[in-house]
Design a protein around this motif. Structure first.
Motif, PDB file in Angstrom:
ATOM      1  N   ALA A   1      36.059  36.106  42.906  1.00  0.00           N
ATOM      2  CA  ALA A   1      36.427  35.968  44.325  1.00  0.00           C
ATOM      3  C   ALA A   1      36.933  37.295  44.867  1.00  0.00           C
ATOM      4  O   ALA A   1      37.502  38.119  44.135  1.00  0.00           O
ATOM      5  CB  ALA A   1      37.482  34.887  44.489  1.00  0.00           C
ATOM      6  N   SER A   2      36.743  37.492  46.199  1.00  0.00           N
ATOM      7  CA  SER A   2      37.202  38.722  46.849  1.00  0.00           C
ATOM      8  C   SER A   2      37.545  38.425  48.306  1.00  0.00           C
ATOM      9  O   SER A   2      36.848  37.636  48.965  1.00  0.00           O
ATOM     10  CB  SER A   2      36.112  39.797  46.776  1.00  0.00           C
ATOM     11  OG  SER A   2      36.496  40.945  47.498  1.00  0.00           O
ATOM     12  N   ASP A   3      38.623  39.057  48.799  1.00  0.00           N
ATOM     13  CA  ASP A   3      38.991  38.919  50.217  1.00  0.00           C
ATOM     14  C   ASP A   3      38.804  40.220  50.976  1.00  0.00           C
ATOM     15  O   ASP A   3      39.316  40.391  52.085  1.00  0.00           O
ATOM     16  CB  ASP A   3      40.430  38.418  50.355  1.00  0.00           C
ATOM     17  CG  ASP A   3      41.440  39.393  49.761  1.00  0.00           C
ATOM     18  OD1 ASP A   3      41.021  40.462  49.254  1.00  0.00           O
ATOM     19  OD2 ASP A   3      42.637  39.091  49.802  1.00  0.00           O
ATOM     20  N   GLY A   4      38.093  41.143  50.406  1.00  0.00           N
ATOM     21  CA  GLY A   4      37.860  42.428  51.046  1.00  0.00           C
ATOM     22  C   GLY A   4      38.704  43.529  50.463  1.00  0.00           C
ATOM     23  O   GLY A   4      38.220  44.642  50.227  1.00  0.00           O
ATOM     24  N   ASN A   5      39.993  43.263  50.232  1.00  0.00           N
ATOM     25  CA  ASN A   5      40.906  44.262  49.667  1.00  0.00           C
ATOM     26  C   ASN A   5      41.227  43.994  48.208  1.00  0.00           C
ATOM     27  O   ASN A   5      41.508  44.924  47.449  1.00  0.00           O
ATOM     28  CB  ASN A   5      42.213  44.302  50.481  1.00  0.00           C
ATOM     29  CG  ASN A   5      41.982  44.703  51.928  1.00  0.00           C
ATOM     30  OD1 ASN A   5      41.154  45.570  52.200  1.00  0.00           O
ATOM     31  ND2 ASN A   5      42.699  44.059  52.847  1.00  0.00           N
ATOM     32  N   ASN A   6      41.214  42.750  47.828  1.00  0.00           N
ATOM     33  CA  ASN A   6      41.572  42.374  46.465  1.00  0.00           C
ATOM     34  C   ASN A   6      40.445  41.560  45.835  1.00  0.00           C
ATOM     35  O   ASN A   6      39.711  40.846  46.535  1.00  0.00           O
ATOM     36  CB  ASN A   6      42.869  41.543  46.459  1.00  0.00           C
ATOM     37  CG  ASN A   6      44.021  42.289  47.098  1.00  0.00           C
ATOM     38  OD1 ASN A   6      44.497  43.298  46.588  1.00  0.00           O
ATOM     39  ND2 ASN A   6      44.483  41.780  48.249  1.00  0.00           N
ATOM     40  N   THR A   7      40.347  41.669  44.551  1.00  0.00           N
ATOM     41  CA  THR A   7      39.382  40.868  43.790  1.00  0.00           C
ATOM     42  C   THR A   7      40.115  40.151  42.669  1.00  0.00           C
ATOM     43  O   THR A   7      41.114  40.657  42.121  1.00  0.00           O
ATOM     44  CB  THR A   7      38.275  41.741  43.189  1.00  0.00           C
ATOM     45  OG1 THR A   7      38.865  42.743  42.373  1.00  0.00           O
ATOM     46  CG2 THR A   7      37.441  42.380  44.280  1.00  0.00           C
ATOM     47  N   SER A   8      39.593  38.996  42.327  1.00  0.00           N
ATOM     48  CA  SER A   8      40.178  38.234  41.232  1.00  0.00           C
ATOM     49  C   SER A   8      39.563  38.678  39.915  1.00  0.00           C
ATOM     50  O   SER A   8      38.563  39.408  39.890  1.00  0.00           O
ATOM     51  CB  SER A   8      39.931  36.747  41.455  1.00  0.00           C
ATOM     52  OG  SER A   8      38.542  36.458  41.298  1.00  0.00           O
ATOM     53  N   PHE A   9      40.175  38.240  38.805  1.00  0.00           N
ATOM     54  CA  PHE A   9      39.490  38.382  37.525  1.00  0.00           C
ATOM     55  C   PHE A   9      38.294  37.434  37.506  1.00  0.00           C
ATOM     56  O   PHE A   9      38.206  36.481  38.284  1.00  0.00           O
ATOM     57  CB  PHE A   9      40.445  38.062  36.375  1.00  0.00           C
ATOM     58  CG  PHE A   9      41.450  39.148  36.106  1.00  0.00           C
ATOM     59  CD1 PHE A   9      41.053  40.372  35.585  1.00  0.00           C
ATOM     60  CD2 PHE A   9      42.802  38.944  36.357  1.00  0.00           C
ATOM     61  CE1 PHE A   9      41.972  41.375  35.321  1.00  0.00           C
ATOM     62  CE2 PHE A   9      43.736  39.944  36.102  1.00  0.00           C
ATOM     63  CZ  PHE A   9      43.310  41.167  35.589  1.00  0.00           C
ATOM     64  N   TRP A  10      37.389  37.707  36.598  1.00  0.00           N
ATOM     65  CA  TRP A  10      36.216  36.847  36.472  1.00  0.00           C
ATOM     66  C   TRP A  10      36.619  35.477  35.954  1.00  0.00           C
ATOM     67  O   TRP A  10      37.585  35.332  35.187  1.00  0.00           O
ATOM     68  CB  TRP A  10      35.183  37.472  35.545  1.00  0.00           C
ATOM     69  CG  TRP A  10      34.500  38.671  36.135  1.00  0.00           C
ATOM     70  CD1 TRP A  10      34.778  39.980  35.877  1.00  0.00           C
ATOM     71  CD2 TRP A  10      33.443  38.660  37.082  1.00  0.00           C
ATOM     72  NE1 TRP A  10      33.965  40.803  36.601  1.00  0.00           N
ATOM     73  CE2 TRP A  10      33.122  40.019  37.356  1.00  0.00           C
ATOM     74  CE3 TRP A  10      32.725  37.673  37.737  1.00  0.00           C
ATOM     75  CZ2 TRP A  10      32.121  40.387  38.255  1.00  0.00           C
ATOM     76  CZ3 TRP A  10      31.726  38.040  38.629  1.00  0.00           C
ATOM     77  CH2 TRP A  10      31.427  39.378  38.878  1.00  0.00           C
ATOM     78  N   SER A  11      35.884  34.481  36.408  1.00  0.00           N
ATOM     79  CA  SER A  11      36.141  33.102  35.965  1.00  0.00           C
ATOM     80  C   SER A  11      35.823  32.957  34.482  1.00  0.00           C
ATOM     81  O   SER A  11      35.283  33.877  33.844  1.00  0.00           O
ATOM     82  CB  SER A  11      35.280  32.131  36.773  1.00  0.00           C
ATOM     83  OG  SER A  11      33.908  32.330  36.462  1.00  0.00           O
ATOM     84  N   LYS A  12      36.115  31.808  33.959  1.00  0.00           N
ATOM     85  CA  LYS A  12      35.731  31.482  32.593  1.00  0.00           C
ATOM     86  C   LYS A  12      34.212  31.458  32.497  1.00  0.00           C
ATOM     87  O   LYS A  12      33.524  30.896  33.361  1.00  0.00           O
ATOM     88  CB  LYS A  12      36.310  30.127  32.194  1.00  0.00           C
ATOM     89  CG  LYS A  12      36.021  29.728  30.762  1.00  0.00           C
ATOM     90  CD  LYS A  12      36.681  28.396  30.432  1.00  0.00           C
ATOM     91  CE  LYS A  12      36.392  27.985  29.001  1.00  0.00           C
ATOM     92  NZ  LYS A  12      37.029  26.685  28.658  1.00  0.00           N
ATOM     93  N   GLU A  13      33.685  32.075  31.489  1.00  0.00           N
ATOM     94  CA  GLU A  13      32.233  32.181  31.345  1.00  0.00           C
ATOM     95  C   GLU A  13      31.633  30.825  31.000  1.00  0.00           C
ATOM     96  O   GLU A  13      32.163  30.090  30.158  1.00  0.00           O
ATOM     97  CB  GLU A  13      31.882  33.219  30.276  1.00  0.00           C
ATOM     98  CG  GLU A  13      32.348  34.627  30.653  1.00  0.00           C
ATOM     99  CD  GLU A  13      32.230  35.594  29.492  1.00  0.00           C
ATOM    100  OE1 GLU A  13      31.753  35.161  28.410  1.00  0.00           O
ATOM    101  OE2 GLU A  13      32.599  36.760  29.642  1.00  0.00           O
ATOM    102  N   LYS A  14      30.516  30.537  31.669  1.00  0.00           N
ATOM    103  CA  LYS A  14      29.820  29.265  31.458  1.00  0.00           C
ATOM    104  C   LYS A  14      28.567  29.522  30.643  1.00  0.00           C
ATOM    105  O   LYS A  14      27.635  30.220  31.081  1.00  0.00           O
ATOM    106  CB  LYS A  14      29.441  28.641  32.813  1.00  0.00           C
ATOM    107  CG  LYS A  14      28.636  27.354  32.713  1.00  0.00           C
ATOM    108  CD  LYS A  14      29.460  26.226  32.127  1.00  0.00           C
ATOM    109  CE  LYS A  14      28.682  24.910  32.152  1.00  0.00           C
ATOM    110  NZ  LYS A  14      29.457  23.801  31.551  1.00  0.00           N
ATOM    111  N   ALA A  15      28.525  28.970  29.425  1.00  0.00           N
ATOM    112  CA  ALA A  15      27.342  29.099  28.569  1.00  0.00           C
ATOM    113  C   ALA A  15      26.321  28.038  28.968  1.00  0.00           C
ATOM    114  O   ALA A  15      26.653  26.852  29.086  1.00  0.00           O
ATOM    115  CB  ALA A  15      27.727  28.940  27.110  1.00  0.00           C
ATOM    116  N   VAL A  16      25.056  28.448  29.169  1.00  0.00           N
ATOM    117  CA  VAL A  16      24.009  27.550  29.673  1.00  0.00           C
ATOM    118  C   VAL A  16      22.717  27.799  28.917  1.00  0.00           C
ATOM    119  O   VAL A  16      22.319  28.951  28.709  1.00  0.00           O
ATOM    120  CB  VAL A  16      23.769  27.767  31.185  1.00  0.00           C
ATOM    121  CG1 VAL A  16      22.580  26.947  31.663  1.00  0.00           C
ATOM    122  CG2 VAL A  16      25.005  27.410  31.973  1.00  0.00           C
ATOM    123  N   ASN A  17      22.093  26.714  28.513  1.00  0.00           N
ATOM    124  CA  ASN A  17      20.704  26.763  28.033  1.00  0.00           C
ATOM    125  C   ASN A  17      19.839  26.217  29.160  1.00  0.00           C
ATOM    126  O   ASN A  17      19.828  25.016  29.427  1.00  0.00           O
ATOM    127  CB  ASN A  17      20.550  25.927  26.769  1.00  0.00           C
ATOM    128  CG  ASN A  17      19.153  26.002  26.180  1.00  0.00           C
ATOM    129  OD1 ASN A  17      18.228  26.514  26.813  1.00  0.00           O
ATOM    130  ND2 ASN A  17      18.978  25.512  24.978  1.00  0.00           N
TER     131      ASN A  17
END
Length: 504
Positions: A243-259
């Motif tokens: 997520a980003s609001d223009g000035n700040n960004t979040s850490f990445w979410s939990k990774e989703k493993a997908v087949n």
């Protein structure tokens, strides 16, 4: 020839132990070793060590570990035991390593045991500004080797960021597209999503630069994004959202493993039908880009009936026999994937209708009719030609035009008795002198018949009670002459008049 090689690190040592590493040794081949003692110029005899294979004798050492902290997560980068370069004895088994991790919060010492299958692993749901510790050991499950634990590593999580990370990342499929969804409370932010090949985590080191942007999932304001299935072939992937609001960004979410093979849809087949007599030949064209074999489900029904017949076939070319001739049938089909652990099935194809042709018996009659038609035509032509030839070369003989008709019945009546005699209504005797009309008063009223004769012999004679025909006619003529002496042949109008000519 002496092929023995001096072992580096084990020459002229004073102890009973030496460490060595062979750069050019095949770790999977059998090796022989020998040892001897030396003192100034004298040496002992060689002592031969039992032969062995280095890979079988080798023991797993501790893996190397590198940690990276976030506010609520810790990223762990692992390296296989031994050297980091390509000279390690475990190079050929790099993709086979599994790891066992023991993790705890430094203040509680409550341990958690985690099984890890990749060289990069992330622990989520931690507390900001907290110290966590861990240790790791390597395993080779296929060879039954278990290494020793690494030293204990500790790290502090960072201060919590202003923007939280997206949560509950979900992956799904709709129609011919994939859908990535996540949860987030703040609506005044934008999101971006990235993907990574799963096999990238099977190699040691930092793979953060291998993440790539998902098409149609950059700077979106919704908590989902949609992208076509053909972007991701059937493989294993990891997905993450930020997520980003223009000035700040979040850490990445939990990774989703997908087949993606689990979510990919099977396209419906294309069906074509051809009528062959009282049978239908069905061609089912399966969808492309499928790695598993198919079985085909064909549904047949008679139009407009709703009673369906199901046919399961392993081939795409199917003949349905023994159908009603000249009947409209409709068909649809779908495919089922074999050897597929998710038992996926396609949607039904478009409905195709085809009318059967005449049956075998009808065809036989048509063929028979076609064969008999020339015979009938030939017979007709022959008959017609025969009539024409008979008319030309063999004409039917007709009586003279002066004698129109003498029926068999009238001729027979001349031979009957007076009581049974059937006489004509009237007859005329034409003489060169005069024409006299004779009327009979018999009760039988028939059409008059006309004939002409030039001689008295042509009329013939007959007997009726011993009296000659000529004497009877003479008597009648005398009576008629007395009654109407002025009548002529032009005054005769009776349709039943009978004319005879008598010569003198």
């Amino acid at each position: 020839m002496d092929t023995w090689i001096k072992l580096p690190g084990c020459q002229h040592i004073t102890g009973s132990k030496c460490n060595f590493f062979l750069l050019e040794v095949n770790f999977y081949e059998e090796i022989k070793m020998r040892i001897r003692a030396e003192e100034e110029n004298s040496t002992s005899s060689w002592y031969y060590v039992d032969s062995f294979t280095p890979f079988e004798k080798a023991r797993l050492g501790p893996p190397e570990v590198r940690l990276e902290a976030e506010d609520k997560a810790i990223i762990i980068y692992l390296f296989r035991p031994g050297k980091k370069d390509n000279t390690s004895i475990w190079d050929m088994d790099a993709a086979s390593f599994r790891f066992s991790l023991v993790f705890w919060e430094n203040s509680s010492h409550v341990e958690k045991h985690i099984k890890i299958e990749h060289y990069t692993f992330k622990i989520y749901n931690l507390s900001p500004e907290t110290t966590y510790c861990l240790k790791v050991r390597a395993r080779l499950p296929w060879d039954g080797k278990v290494g020793v634990y690494s030293p204990v590593y500790c790290i502090n999580t960072t201060v919590e960021r202003k923007l939280p990370s997206p949560e509950n990342v979900k992956f799904g499929a709709e129609n011919q597209s994939y859908v990535l969804k996540w949860d987030y409370e703040d609506v005044n932010v934008t999101f971006q999503a990235q993907w990574l090949h799963a096999f990238s985590k099977l190699t040691p080191g930092d793979n953060s630069n291998e993440w790539k942007q998902i098409p149609y999932c950059e700077n979106v304001r919704t908590t989902y994004c949609i992208f076509p299935q053909n972007v991701f072939p059937k493989k294993n992937y990891f997905f993450r959202v930020q997520a980003s609001d223009g000035n700040n960004t979040s850490f990445w979410s939990k990774e989703k493993a997908v087949n993606t093979e689990m979510y990919s849809t099977v396209l419906p087949p294309v069906v074509s039908v051809k009528s062959t007599g009282d049978s239908l030949r069905v061609f089912v064209k399966a969808p492309r880009n499928q790695f598993y074999p198919f079985i085909y489900e064909i549904i047949l029904w008679e139009n407009p009936s709703s009673t369906e017949k199901k046919i399961i076939a392993e081939k795409s070319d199917v003949t349905i026999p023994n159908l009603q001739p000249l009947t409209l049938y409709c068909i649809k089909a779908r495919v089922h994937l074999l050897q597929d652990k998710w038992n996926k099935t396609s949607a039904f194809s478009a409905v195709v209708c085809e009318k059967t042709k005449p049956g075998t018996s009808s065809t036989k009659w048509v063929i028979l009719g076609i064969c008999l038609l020339p015979v009938v035509v030939v017979i007709f032509v022959v008959k017609t030609l025969q009539r024409c030839l008979n008319y030309v070369f063999f004409p039917a003989f007709k009586p003279p035009c002066s004698i129109e008709y003498f029926s068999e019945q009238s001729f027979g009546n001349l031979l009957l008795s007076t009581s049974e005699e059937q006489t004509e209504k009237c007859f005329i005797i034409e003489n060169t002198q005069s024409v006299i009309t004779v009327e009979e008063t018999e009760e039988i009223d028939e059409d008059c018949k006309k004939y002409s004769s030039q001689t008295s012999q042509d009329s013939g004679n007959y007997s009726n009670g011993g009296e000659s025909l000529e004497s009877q006619i003479s008597g009648v003529l005398l009576q008629l002459k007395v009654l109407s002496p002025d009548r002529t042949s032009q005054d005769l109008s009776c349709p039943g008049e009978f004319a005879l000519g008598l010569s003198s």
